[in-house]
Every structure is written in C-alpha cells, then in structure tokens.
Design an enzyme around this catalytic site. Structure first.
Site, PDB file in Angstrom:
ATOM      1  N   LYS A  40       0.843  -1.199   0.000  1.00  0.00           N
ATOM      2  CA  LYS A  40       0.000   0.000   0.000  1.00  0.00           C
ATOM      3  C   LYS A  40       0.878   1.247   0.000  1.00  0.00           C
ATOM      4  O   LYS A  40       2.091   1.183   0.249  1.00  0.00           O
ATOM      5  CB  LYS A  40      -0.927   0.008   1.214  1.00  0.00           C
ATOM      6  CG  LYS A  40      -0.223   0.063   2.552  1.00  0.00           C
ATOM      7  CD  LYS A  40      -1.223   0.057   3.692  1.00  0.00           C
ATOM      8  CE  LYS A  40      -0.501   0.124   5.051  1.00  0.00           C
ATOM      9  NZ  LYS A  40      -1.457   0.204   6.174  1.00  0.00           N
ATOM     10  N   ARG A 134     -10.326   1.430  15.103  1.00  0.00           N
ATOM     11  CA  ARG A 134     -10.584   1.994  13.774  1.00  0.00           C
ATOM     12  C   ARG A 134     -11.762   1.265  13.145  1.00  0.00           C
ATOM     13  O   ARG A 134     -12.911   1.588  13.404  1.00  0.00           O
ATOM     14  CB  ARG A 134      -9.310   1.915  12.908  1.00  0.00           C
ATOM     15  CG  ARG A 134      -8.123   2.678  13.494  1.00  0.00           C
ATOM     16  CD  ARG A 134      -6.928   2.740  12.569  1.00  0.00           C
ATOM     17  NE  ARG A 134      -6.479   1.419  12.132  1.00  0.00           N
ATOM     18  CZ  ARG A 134      -5.350   1.208  11.457  1.00  0.00           C
ATOM     19  NH1 ARG A 134      -4.574   2.232  11.131  1.00  0.00           N
ATOM     20  NH2 ARG A 134      -4.995  -0.002  11.103  1.00  0.00           N
ATOM     21  N   TYR A 261      14.458  31.761   2.109  1.00  0.00           N
ATOM     22  CA  TYR A 261      13.279  32.512   2.531  1.00  0.00           C
ATOM     23  C   TYR A 261      13.390  32.904   4.005  1.00  0.00           C
ATOM     24  O   TYR A 261      13.771  32.090   4.854  1.00  0.00           O
ATOM     25  CB  TYR A 261      12.015  31.677   2.334  1.00  0.00           C
ATOM     26  CG  TYR A 261      11.588  31.551   0.890  1.00  0.00           C
ATOM     27  CD1 TYR A 261      11.119  32.656   0.188  1.00  0.00           C
ATOM     28  CD2 TYR A 261      11.654  30.315   0.240  1.00  0.00           C
ATOM     29  CE1 TYR A 261      10.715  32.534  -1.137  1.00  0.00           C
ATOM     30  CE2 TYR A 261      11.259  30.190  -1.077  1.00  0.00           C
ATOM     31  CZ  TYR A 261      10.795  31.303  -1.769  1.00  0.00           C
ATOM     32  OH  TYR A 261      10.398  31.182  -3.073  1.00  0.00           O
ATOM     33  N   MET A 308      10.393  24.930  -1.925  1.00  0.00           N
ATOM     34  CA  MET A 308       9.538  23.934  -2.560  1.00  0.00           C
ATOM     35  C   MET A 308      10.344  22.982  -3.434  1.00  0.00           C
ATOM     36  O   MET A 308      10.075  21.780  -3.466  1.00  0.00           O
ATOM     37  CB  MET A 308       8.460  24.619  -3.411  1.00  0.00           C
ATOM     38  CG  MET A 308       7.498  23.652  -4.073  1.00  0.00           C
ATOM     39  SD  MET A 308       6.289  24.478  -5.126  1.00  0.00           S
ATOM     40  CE  MET A 308       5.287  25.339  -3.913  1.00  0.00           C
TER      41      MET A 308
END
Length: 365
Positions: A40, A134, A261, A308
């Site tokens: 997964k 869950r 930044y 980023m």
C-alpha cells in the site's frame, strides 16, 4: 504527479534487498505460513507495481489500502491474490468482483447497504477490532450473524483478521490483551474462515510464536525497523531505498550573507554553498532545515529554509556541478537512514518513506 525524470534527484530501490528481507522473516516463521506483502501507499514509497512484480514468486499475495491500489496492481499484470485492508465503497464492489480482488468486511452497516446480488462469488475477509479502535467488529455474536448472512448470499468468506496497536513496543500489555481478545472471539465463532491473520511486520519479528496461518509484511520488507529504535532486530535486514541528487550550483559566499526565505541563515565566514534540486514538494519538508546530507562522504548541513524545489547546503570545499549528493543512503563510510530523518522530525520511518513524492522518479536494480 508526473515524475521529473530530467532532474538529477532520484530514488534508487534495491529489489534484491527487499527479497533478502522477506526471506529473513520467512525463515523464522512456521513453514506453512502464508505471506502477503503489503504494498500500500506505493509500497511505502518504493513503487508498488515494480515491487509486487519482483515478489510474485516469493509471496502468496499482496495487501493494499484501497481498491484503486488493487486495480493498479492488476493493470500491472499482478494476478496473485490482493486483499484490500480498508473499507471498499459499495459502488466499487463490481470492480472488486470483476478483478478478483478480496474485500474486507468491517461492519454490519456496510453490509446492509450492499446490493446482495454483488455478494455472490465476492471474496471476503472479516476485520475484527480488538483494540485499534478503527474499523472492525467488536463481538462474536455480530460476526456470526454477518457470516451467516454472507454465506446465505453465496459470498466466499476466506479470512478473518485483526491488527495490533503495540506489537512494536517494549511493553507487551496491550499486545497480549488484543491477542487474548482475538483468540476468544475465534473460539466463539460457529465457523472459522480458513485464513486467520493478526501479524504485521512487528508481530512477525518479535512475536513469531503468536502468528496464526498468515502474516502481512510491510515495513520490514523495505529494510525499516518497525519499532524505530525501541527494539533491536533479531536478524539483519537491508534498507532498500536510497535518495540521491546532484549539485546544480556552487558558490562562495562572503561573511554575513543571508540564505533562503526569511533570511534565516547568515554565513559566519566565507562559506562554500551548494544548491540541490529537491524540496518540500518532494517530501523533504521545511523542518529539515539544519539537518544534513552527504557530499563526498562529508556531512553537509542544510542551511536556510527548505524551499519547494531546492535546498542549500554548506560544504567543506567547492565541488564541481554534478557531484553526487546523498540524502538517504551511504556515501563513503557515512550513512543517512530514513530512521535518522524520523528521529530529527520526531516521527516514524514509515512516514518518511511515504512522504517521498511521485515527483521523484524511481530506478530499480
């Protein structure tokens, strides 16, 4: 997201390490235990389709989180059993039936809204909630009612399972409570499905004597310790993933120069600064500022905020463009692991691996 194959940032996955790790765990399990590989979340960031195909001859099936992940494997040519561990929307059951995908039944309410015509021939496992809180049934009476209903409509109930919350912790109190609850429920069932499984990676490693007749191996396959550093591994596993890039610019900055930044870093002297094309859009999140990478075997701190798409690092000397930068993996005698990232971020190695975005291309050996 499209992989940025024309950028030097890349993930390298050693498929032989995954196979090695699988065999290490299997060698300590009862011989007839069925093994499902958990692929997964893009195989914990390693690439689900490629990893699954590489393990086809070594496992009995695969586990995924949702039906789309199962369909991805089918489209990649994976024909072995696939179990969806999460709740499948009733509107997707026709896809599961058509593609021979095993579905989890976790509540009476879900079953009540299913078109009963879709149950005929549908392969199912029952989920029991013994303490995770869950999904899953919490009492045997309701499970017996659901099992009778499913068989009445000709569904194929093949398995029953639970999931331990603390199998990777030193304190076994919760684990033993859940194990006892699961065993008690099994004794109260009118008919136990043929596959019974409760063991994830941690349980298979540290509680191998408690496995039933199937295990679900995830984190350990990829060479990661499910406990972080809490428990020592009883045998050797090999990390399968490396994250590397290259220097795309180097410069010498004068004393008092600011970087990034917010101008959060100021050089304390003349410093060699390298720029590396990876950032928080790739999974190297902003809190990784002041962590480090490896260049030529040297530890080089990340200076200035993570952008980023880029980071800046302080180097001991100038290096030419194209010099390899290791973010996870080994460089010379030095190593940076996913667990090192996790320790710095105050999280778990699972999250580190899963955060690595699809923008980073995966290459296999």
């Amino acid at each position: 997201m499209k992989a940025s194959i024309h950028r030097p940032t890349r993930i390298e996955v050693d498929l032989s390490a995954i196979s090695h790790n699988l065999q290490q765990v299997k060698s300590h399990l009862p011989s007839k235990t069925q093994v499902f590989a958990v692929v997964k979340a893009n195989a914990y960031g390693h690439g689900s389709s490629v990893v699954a195909r590489s393990l086809l001859e070594e496992v009995d099936g695969f586990c995924v989180s949702n039906v789309d992940e199962a369909l991805e494997l089918r489209q990649a040519g994976v024909t072995k059993d696939i179990l969806v561990l999460g709740v499948v929307p009733v509107g997707a059951l026709d896809l599961a039936l058509a593609e021979n995908i095993i579905v989890t039944v976790a509540s009476r309410e879900w079953l009540e809204i299913v078109d009963k015509d879709l149950l005929k021939g549908l392969r199912l496992h029952i989920k029991v909630d013994t303490g995770m809180g869950r999904i899953g049934f919490r009492d045997s009476r309701l499970i017996n009612e659901v099992l009778a209903d499913l068989r009445l409509h000709k569904a194929q109930v093949e398995g029953i399972f639970t999931h331990f919350a603390t199998a990777d912790q030193v304190d076994e109190t919760q684990f033993q409570t859940q194990l006892a609850a699961f065993k008690q429920i099994l004794t109260e069932l009118d008919d136990i499905p043929s596959l019974v499984h409760a063991s994830n990676s941690a349980t298979s490693i540290w509680h191998a004597d408690t496995v039933f007749n199937m295990v679900r191996l995830g984190n350990v396959l990829y060479g990661l310790n499910p406990s972080g550093r809490a428990l020592s591994l009883p045998y050797t596993i090999r990390p399968a993933l490396s994250l590397v890039s290259e220097l795309v610019q180097t410069k010498q900055l004068e004393i008092g120069a600011t970087i990034g930044y917010g101008a959060t870093y100021t050089s304390s002297g003349e410093e060699y600064i390298g720029t590396v094309p990876i950032g928080y859009a790739d999974g190297l999140i902003r809190r990784m500022q002041d962590f480090h990478v490896l260049v030529d075997g040297h530890i080089c701190p990340i200076v200035g905020r993570v952008s980023m798409d880029q980071i800046t690092i302080r180097m001991p000397k100038p290096y030419p463009l194209g010099t390899r930068v290791t973010l996870i993996g080994q460089e010379g005698s030095a190593t940076i692991s996913a667990q090192d990232w996790a320790d710095y971020l105050g999280t778990i190695n699972y999250e580190v691996a899963c955060l690595l975005s699809d923008r980073i291309p995966r290459f296999y050996r």
